[in-house]
Enzyme design. Structure first.
Site, PDB file in Angstrom:
ATOM      1  N   HIS A 114     -25.724 -50.047  13.348  1.00 23.44           N
ATOM      2  CA  HIS A 114     -27.042 -50.408  13.872  1.00 23.44           C
ATOM      3  C   HIS A 114     -26.985 -50.506  15.396  1.00 23.44           C
ATOM      4  O   HIS A 114     -25.980 -50.933  15.963  1.00 23.44           O
ATOM      5  CB  HIS A 114     -27.472 -51.745  13.258  1.00 23.44           C
ATOM      6  CG  HIS A 114     -28.842 -52.179  13.646  1.00 23.44           C
ATOM      7  ND1 HIS A 114     -29.956 -51.371  13.508  1.00 23.44           N
ATOM      8  CD2 HIS A 114     -29.297 -53.350  14.186  1.00 23.44           C
ATOM      9  CE1 HIS A 114     -31.025 -52.026  13.931  1.00 23.44           C
ATOM     10  NE2 HIS A 114     -30.648 -53.219  14.350  1.00 23.44           N
ATOM     11  N   CYS A 124     -33.092 -45.841  14.657  1.00 21.73           N
ATOM     12  CA  CYS A 124     -32.668 -47.047  15.379  1.00 21.73           C
ATOM     13  C   CYS A 124     -32.034 -46.732  16.730  1.00 21.73           C
ATOM     14  O   CYS A 124     -32.168 -47.507  17.674  1.00 21.73           O
ATOM     15  CB  CYS A 124     -31.758 -47.926  14.534  1.00 21.73           C
ATOM     16  SG  CYS A 124     -30.150 -47.242  14.149  1.00 21.73           S
TER      17      CYS A 124
END
Length: 351
Positions: free
Chosen positions: A186, A98
């Site tokens: 994230h 990510c």
């Protein structure tokens, strides 16, 4: 195409540290030039103004704690709209990628020297230029699979892993959507394009338009200030959704390498006499500071990947031979228990 493709799982990708030095050298290992990462400690006007001065801001990368229970009903763009808006958007198909995916979301949507024949833009380089061309007609899920399957991109990413010999084989963090873990983080990206500011989150079905800005202003600095003001509102709104005790956020900007503008200013300096000499000294001092920062980043990255275990083992052996190890171990255990007690007390007082 230069890209070697193979199916890739999350265990093939390491987690990497959210750090401007790591991300800058990661970008350069993709073959990109003319870009660096700058960390933002505040979203106030002064910080954004400083960010825009003497550089071009290509995008923002925001790190936050992922919440499984968080609801987000904002509309996302569909595949046809993504094509109409000329956006590169990839769904996240590999969990540990990510950070790299957020970086690619900025790089592959920014104007490049190859596309616009403009030396002030970043040089995307052959690896990402080829990847962008190869995946241009792919839907978001296939773009995500292409990122996971690119050996060039995965190898560059994994070069920045911390050396962890105690990590079991395949011991990567789980997919956020498959496990409720309060310590999952994230990365997402914010980019400007054609008067719109987009949030690009690989866990969403498509990009989200967070606002519009005027891109008709004459100066590059004014355009950057306009879109950053829109992105700031979106980031602050996201932060406010967390509890007041949550402070684990990180924000970095993808900008033009500041050395480029300083070198251009040195070459174009038109002043004469003492005034010119003072300006030259000032610019050279700034350049030297930036070069030293790069050297520091390089040293830190080398230390991150170095295996210190043999040294630690030899140190423990030496302490054992000297008879000091039992006492040091007992003192360390005592400090650990004290720390745990203080942490429990702090958590209890918050409740």
């Amino acid at each position: 195409t230069r890209h070697k493709k193979k199916m890739s799982s999350s265990s093939d990708w390491c987690t990497i540290e959210s750090d401007p030095g790591v991300f800058t050298y990661l970008i350069e290992s993709f073959g990109v030039s003319g870009v660096e990462i700058e960390e933002l400690w505040s979203l106030d006007d002064d910080s954004l103004q400083h960010l825009c001065q003497g550089s071009k801001v290509f995008g923002l990368i925001f790190l936050f704690k992922w919440q499984a229970s968080a609801e987000d009903n904002r509309p996302t763009l569909g595949e046809d709209e993504i094509m109409q808006h000329d956006l590169f958007f990839a769904k996240q198909m590999v969990t540990n990628a990510c950070a790299t995916q957020a970086i690619l979301s900025v790089l592959l949507n920014a104007p490049s020297a190859e596309e616009e024949q403009n030396g002030d833009h970043m040089q995307l380089g052959p690896i990402l230029s080829s990847f962008k061309s190869f995946t241009s007609s792919f839907p978001p899920d296939l773009k995500g699979m292409a990122i996971g399957g690119s050996e060039d991109i995965r190898t560059a990413h994994n070069n920045f892993a911390r050396n962890d010999p105690f990590l079991a084989e395949g011991g990567s963090r789980k997919n956020p959507k498959s496990e409720d873990d309060s310590n999952l983080f994230h990365f997402i990206a914010y980019i400007p394009k054609n008067g719109q500011v987009y949030e690009l989150d690989g866990l969403k079905s498509g990009p989200i338009v967070v606002g519009s800005y005027s891109n008709n202003t004459a100066s590059e600095e004014s355009q950057d200030a306009a879109w950053l003001n829109v992105a700031r509102s979106a980031i602050q709104e996201r932060i406010e959704k967390f509890s007041s005790s949550e402070i684990k956020f990180n924000l970095m900007a993808v900008i033009r390498d500041r050395r480029i503008d300083l070198q251009n200013n040195l070459q174009n300096l038109q002043l004469g006499g003492e005034e010119r000499e003072e300006k030259v000294v000032h610019l050279q001092t700034q350049l030297a500071a930036l070069k030293e920062k790069r050297s520091m980043w390089k040293r830190e990255n080398e230390r991150r990947s170095h295996n210190y275990i043999p040294f630690c083992v030899e140190l423990l052996k030496a302490l054992a031979r000297s008879g000091k190890l039992p006492q040091i171990t007992q003192e360390a255990n005592t400090r650990l228990l004290d720390t745990k007690k203080k942490r429990k007390y702090t958590e209890a007082s918050k409740e």
